[in-house]
Scaffold this motif. Sequence first.
Motif, PDB file in Angstrom:
ATOM      1  N   GLY A  71      11.641  12.560  14.730  1.00  0.00           N
ATOM      2  CA  GLY A  71      12.406  13.048  12.878  1.00  0.00           C
ATOM      3  C   GLY A  71      11.742  12.040  11.998  1.00  0.00           C
ATOM      4  N   VAL A  72      12.814  12.163  10.698  1.00  0.00           N
ATOM      5  CA  VAL A  72      12.124  12.108   9.353  1.00  0.00           C
ATOM      6  C   VAL A  72      11.898  10.876   9.658  1.00  0.00           C
ATOM      7  N   ALA A  73      13.373   9.698  10.417  1.00  0.00           N
ATOM      8  CA  ALA A  73      13.319   9.119   9.599  1.00  0.00           C
ATOM      9  C   ALA A  73      12.613   8.014  10.527  1.00  0.00           C
ATOM     10  N   HIS A  74      11.903   8.088  12.222  1.00  0.00           N
ATOM     11  CA  HIS A  74      10.882   7.513  12.816  1.00  0.00           C
ATOM     12  C   HIS A  74      10.435   7.699  12.023  1.00  0.00           C
ATOM     13  N   TYR A  75       9.653   9.318  11.959  1.00  0.00           N
ATOM     14  CA  TYR A  75       8.034   9.416  11.333  1.00  0.00           C
ATOM     15  C   TYR A  75       8.008   8.428  10.071  1.00  0.00           C
ATOM     16  N   GLY A  76       8.789   8.475   9.388  1.00  0.00           N
ATOM     17  CA  GLY A  76       8.543   7.167   7.781  1.00  0.00           C
ATOM     18  C   GLY A  76       8.555   6.219   8.529  1.00  0.00           C
ATOM     19  N   GLU A  77       8.738   5.590   9.233  1.00  0.00           N
ATOM     20  CA  GLU A  77       9.047   4.071  10.016  1.00  0.00           C
ATOM     21  C   GLU A  77       7.980   3.669  10.493  1.00  0.00           C
ATOM     22  N   HIS A  78       7.161   4.879  11.948  1.00  0.00           N
ATOM     23  CA  HIS A  78       5.732   4.984  12.158  1.00  0.00           C
ATOM     24  C   HIS A  78       4.972   4.510  10.414  1.00  0.00           C
ATOM     25  N   VAL A  79       4.596   6.036   9.811  1.00  0.00           N
ATOM     26  CA  VAL A  79       3.503   6.135   8.424  1.00  0.00           C
ATOM     27  C   VAL A  79       4.165   4.422   7.131  1.00  0.00           C
ATOM     28  N   ALA A  80       5.177   4.047   7.156  1.00  0.00           N
ATOM     29  CA  ALA A  80       5.488   2.528   6.680  1.00  0.00           C
ATOM     30  C   ALA A  80       4.664   1.778   7.321  1.00  0.00           C
ATOM     31  N   LEU A  81       4.751   1.223   8.711  1.00  0.00           N
ATOM     32  CA  LEU A  81       3.264   0.796   9.811  1.00  0.00           C
ATOM     33  C   LEU A  81       1.852   0.643   8.691  1.00  0.00           C
ATOM     34  N   LEU A  82       1.971   1.868   9.110  1.00  0.00           N
ATOM     35  CA  LEU A  82       0.627   2.310   8.663  1.00  0.00           C
ATOM     36  C   LEU A  82      -0.128   1.548   7.121  1.00  0.00           C
ATOM     37  N   ARG A  83       0.943   1.951   6.330  1.00  0.00           N
ATOM     38  CA  ARG A  83       1.160   1.325   4.983  1.00  0.00           C
ATOM     39  C   ARG A  83       0.402  -0.191   4.547  1.00  0.00           C
ATOM     40  N   ASP A  84       0.821  -1.040   5.829  1.00  0.00           N
ATOM     41  CA  ASP A  84       1.253  -2.608   6.255  1.00  0.00           C
ATOM     42  C   ASP A  84      -0.021  -3.259   6.471  1.00  0.00           C
ATOM     43  N   GLY A  85      -1.270  -1.951   6.810  1.00  0.00           N
ATOM     44  CA  GLY A  85      -2.558  -2.697   8.129  1.00  0.00           C
ATOM     45  C   GLY A  85      -3.351  -2.627   7.348  1.00  0.00           C
ATOM     46  N   SER A  86      -4.268  -2.700   7.117  1.00  0.00           N
ATOM     47  CA  SER A  86      -5.712  -2.102   6.797  1.00  0.00           C
ATOM     48  C   SER A  86      -6.043  -0.924   6.078  1.00  0.00           C
ATOM     49  N   ALA A  88      -8.411   1.032   6.496  1.00  0.00           N
ATOM     50  CA  ALA A  88      -8.624   2.341   7.315  1.00  0.00           C
ATOM     51  C   ALA A  88      -7.145   2.775   8.015  1.00  0.00           C
ATOM     52  N   ASP A  89      -6.239   1.576   7.817  1.00  0.00           N
ATOM     53  CA  ASP A  89      -4.505   2.304   8.004  1.00  0.00           C
ATOM     54  C   ASP A  89      -4.260   2.770   7.339  1.00  0.00           C
ATOM     55  N   LYS A  90      -4.688   2.375   5.970  1.00  0.00           N
ATOM     56  CA  LYS A  90      -3.465   2.385   4.571  1.00  0.00           C
ATOM     57  C   LYS A  90      -4.331   4.247   4.423  1.00  0.00           C
ATOM     58  N   LEU A  91      -5.548   4.661   4.442  1.00  0.00           N
ATOM     59  CA  LEU A  91      -5.566   5.995   4.312  1.00  0.00           C
ATOM     60  C   LEU A  91      -5.188   7.086   5.718  1.00  0.00           C
ATOM     61  N   GLY A  92      -5.065   6.159   6.917  1.00  0.00           N
ATOM     62  CA  GLY A  92      -4.279   6.889   7.685  1.00  0.00           C
ATOM     63  C   GLY A  92      -2.781   7.127   7.488  1.00  0.00           C
ATOM     64  N   ALA A  93      -2.121   6.385   6.594  1.00  0.00           N
ATOM     65  CA  ALA A  93      -1.005   6.658   6.186  1.00  0.00           C
ATOM     66  C   ALA A  93      -0.835   7.191   5.196  1.00  0.00           C
ATOM     67  N   TRP A  94      -1.973   7.988   3.863  1.00  0.00           N
ATOM     68  CA  TRP A  94      -2.211   8.709   2.968  1.00  0.00           C
ATOM     69  C   TRP A  94      -2.096  10.164   3.875  1.00  0.00           C
ATOM     70  N   VAL A  95      -2.945  10.307   5.033  1.00  0.00           N
ATOM     71  CA  VAL A  95      -2.626  11.417   5.128  1.00  0.00           C
ATOM     72  C   VAL A  95      -2.003  11.933   5.746  1.00  0.00           C
ATOM     73  N   LEU A  96      -0.865  11.122   7.181  1.00  0.00           N
ATOM     74  CA  LEU A  96       0.036  11.395   7.644  1.00  0.00           C
ATOM     75  C   LEU A  96       0.837  11.664   7.024  1.00  0.00           C
ATOM     76  N   GLY A  97       1.748  10.885   5.882  1.00  0.00           N
ATOM     77  CA  GLY A  97       2.934  10.716   5.445  1.00  0.00           C
ATOM     78  C   GLY A  97       3.097  12.441   4.993  1.00  0.00           C
ATOM     79  N   VAL A  98       4.511  12.318   4.644  1.00  0.00           N
ATOM     80  CA  VAL A  98       5.254  13.395   4.636  1.00  0.00           C
ATOM     81  C   VAL A  98       4.889  13.587   3.222  1.00  0.00           C
ATOM     82  N   ASP A  99       4.668  15.363   3.300  1.00  0.00           N
ATOM     83  CA  ASP A  99       4.492  16.034   2.191  1.00  0.00           C
ATOM     84  C   ASP A  99       5.420  17.136   2.235  1.00  0.00           C
ATOM     85  N   PRO A 100       5.564  18.368   1.130  1.00  0.00           N
ATOM     86  CA  PRO A 100       6.277  19.221   1.202  1.00  0.00           C
ATOM     87  C   PRO A 100       5.701  20.177   2.253  1.00  0.00           C
ATOM     88  N   VAL A 101       4.489  20.814   2.223  1.00  0.00           N
ATOM     89  CA  VAL A 101       3.839  21.646   3.459  1.00  0.00           C
ATOM     90  C   VAL A 101       4.875  21.455   4.857  1.00  0.00           C
TER      91      VAL A 101
END
Length: 114
Positions: A71-86, A88-101
């Motif tokens: 789901g969009v909300a739960h997926y967004g929470e996981h990505v937000a947790l990655l944004r707060d990390g190191s 490498a986590d921030k890079l993973g959050a950027w790659v796994l972020g929700v884009d239009p495609v």
Amino acid sequence: MESALRSFERRQRAVTQKHRKLARGYVTRLNRNGVIEHKPLRKVKLPRLGGLLIALMFFLVFKGAMLASLGVAHYGEHVALLRDGSLADKLGAWVLGVDPVTLWIGMLLQGILV
């Protein structure tokens, strides 16, 4: 006699290989002794982009499947947790972020999965 035949076959393979290289293009030059030589052109081979494109498509489908299943909300929470990390986590959050495609693929897969 057998060594002469092997020597001839080796020279013949070398001539055939040089002919194949020259058939793809060559440059004519004079060497130090004044003898005209034909040198094959060196062409830089670029990697084919087909494999990279297929890997990118599979990655986008994977992201879309994760988005559809969580789901969009739960997926967004996981990505937000990655944004707060190191870093490498921030890079993973950027790659796994929700884009239009990814969002479009996720909506298509959500219709199939539900």
